[in-house]
Design a protein around this motif. Structure first.
Motif, PDB file in Angstrom:
ATOM      1  N   GLY A 138      -4.569   0.191   3.735  1.00 43.79           N
ATOM      2  CA  GLY A 138      -3.536   0.165   4.765  1.00 43.79           C
ATOM      3  C   GLY A 138      -2.618   1.365   4.762  1.00 43.79           C
ATOM      4  O   GLY A 138      -2.931   2.437   4.258  1.00 43.79           O
ATOM      5  N   TRP A 139      -1.432   1.162   5.332  1.00 38.50           N
ATOM      6  CA  TRP A 139      -0.473   2.233   5.571  1.00 38.50           C
ATOM      7  C   TRP A 139       0.111   2.802   4.288  1.00 38.50           C
ATOM      8  O   TRP A 139       0.600   3.918   4.260  1.00 38.50           O
ATOM      9  CB  TRP A 139       0.636   1.735   6.482  1.00 38.50           C
ATOM     10  CG  TRP A 139       1.390   0.573   5.913  1.00 38.50           C
ATOM     11  CD1 TRP A 139       1.085  -0.746   6.067  1.00 38.50           C
ATOM     12  CD2 TRP A 139       2.545   0.620   5.089  1.00 38.50           C
ATOM     13  NE1 TRP A 139       1.976  -1.531   5.386  1.00 38.50           N
ATOM     14  CE2 TRP A 139       2.903  -0.709   4.776  1.00 38.50           C
ATOM     15  CE3 TRP A 139       3.319   1.650   4.577  1.00 38.50           C
ATOM     16  CZ2 TRP A 139       3.976  -1.026   3.974  1.00 38.50           C
ATOM     17  CZ3 TRP A 139       4.403   1.328   3.779  1.00 38.50           C
ATOM     18  CH2 TRP A 139       4.728  -0.001   3.486  1.00 38.50           C
ATOM     19  N   LYS A 140       0.083   2.061   3.197  1.00 38.74           N
ATOM     20  CA  LYS A 140       0.656   2.540   1.931  1.00 38.74           C
ATOM     21  C   LYS A 140      -0.069   3.786   1.433  1.00 38.74           C
ATOM     22  O   LYS A 140       0.541   4.669   0.842  1.00 38.74           O
ATOM     23  CB  LYS A 140       0.582   1.444   0.873  1.00 38.74           C
ATOM     24  CG  LYS A 140       1.404   0.224   1.213  1.00 38.74           C
ATOM     25  CD  LYS A 140       1.157  -0.863   0.196  1.00 38.74           C
ATOM     26  CE  LYS A 140       1.447  -2.201   0.829  1.00 38.74           C
ATOM     27  NZ  LYS A 140       0.939  -3.291   0.047  1.00 38.74           N
ATOM     28  N   LEU A 141      -1.371   3.848   1.706  1.00 37.11           N
ATOM     29  CA  LEU A 141      -2.156   5.002   1.284  1.00 37.11           C
ATOM     30  C   LEU A 141      -1.676   6.276   1.975  1.00 37.11           C
ATOM     31  O   LEU A 141      -1.655   7.347   1.374  1.00 37.11           O
ATOM     32  CB  LEU A 141      -3.644   4.775   1.574  1.00 37.11           C
ATOM     33  CG  LEU A 141      -4.592   5.881   1.133  1.00 37.11           C
ATOM     34  CD1 LEU A 141      -4.594   5.988  -0.385  1.00 37.11           C
ATOM     35  CD2 LEU A 141      -5.982   5.618   1.636  1.00 37.11           C
ATOM     36  N   VAL A 142      -1.262   6.176   3.228  1.00 38.09           N
ATOM     37  CA  VAL A 142      -0.774   7.339   3.966  1.00 38.09           C
ATOM     38  C   VAL A 142       0.491   7.878   3.313  1.00 38.09           C
ATOM     39  O   VAL A 142       0.642   9.090   3.124  1.00 38.09           O
ATOM     40  CB  VAL A 142      -0.528   6.981   5.453  1.00 38.09           C
ATOM     41  CG1 VAL A 142       0.120   8.126   6.193  1.00 38.09           C
ATOM     42  CG2 VAL A 142      -1.817   6.560   6.123  1.00 38.09           C
ATOM     43  N   ILE A 143       1.390   7.003   2.935  1.00 35.98           N
ATOM     44  CA  ILE A 143       2.638   7.422   2.286  1.00 35.98           C
ATOM     45  C   ILE A 143       2.344   8.085   0.944  1.00 35.98           C
ATOM     46  O   ILE A 143       2.884   9.160   0.637  1.00 35.98           O
ATOM     47  CB  ILE A 143       3.595   6.228   2.118  1.00 35.98           C
ATOM     48  CG1 ILE A 143       4.055   5.747   3.490  1.00 35.98           C
ATOM     49  CG2 ILE A 143       4.785   6.591   1.236  1.00 35.98           C
ATOM     50  CD1 ILE A 143       4.851   4.472   3.467  1.00 35.98           C
TER      51      ILE A 143
END
Length: 164
Positions: A138-143
């Motif tokens: 999910g989005w945590k990987l982008v951060i």
């Protein structure tokens, strides 16, 4: 209630072994030839004549193919990149016959211009398996990725500023 199966493809060891470049020498040689031609043309970025870099590109191609062949027939496993590096190091050692000529031909190749398209492709080459893993994280990987890239960039800039 059904258990949720992982969407990431599972490969067995034999299937992965068959996908290694040293186990597909013909296919790898053709793909490598195409990459070398593209890298050879990218060498004109530094303004040097195209034909000056040709012997160096052919030497690089030969070193990679020799490393893959050694990796294919060696009785123990070592990653292809290790064999290619070992062959290249040996060919440029002072006691190797013709090392001066090899080094002189390789000096005509602008390695920064050669690796830029290769690294760009490597950064863009995502498989379905990697997309499935991305969906799971999910989005945590982008951060995390942005923080890693930023930290690496700032760290490299600091080291370059201090050292240069």
């Amino acid at each position: 209630m059904k258990t949720h199966e992982s969407t990431v493809d599972q490969f067995d060891a034999e299937a992965l072994k068959e996908l290694r470049p040293e186990n597909q020498l013909g296919k790898t040689a053709l793909v490598l030839a195409a990459v070398c031609v593209a890298a050879w043309f990218s060498n004109i970025v530094n303004g040097s004549p195209l034909l000056d870099a040709l012997p160096g590109m052919l030497i690089l191609y030969a070193m990679v193919i020799i490393g893959l062949v050694v990796g294919r027939f060696c009785p123990f496993y070592l990653p292809s990149v290790a064999w290619v590096s070992l062959i290249s190091i040996i060919a440029t050692l002072p006691f190797f016959p013709g090392n001066g000529w090899i080094i002189a031909r390789l000096a005509e190749v602008d390695f920064l211009a050669v690796v830029t398209p290769v690294l760009a492709y490597a950064g863009l080459a995502l498989t379905g398996r990697e997309f499935a893993m991305f969906k799971q994280t999910g989005w945590k990987l982008v951060i995390v990725a942005l923080l890693v890239f930023t930290g690496t960039f700032i760290g490299s800039a600091v080291v370059a500023h201090v050292m240069l």
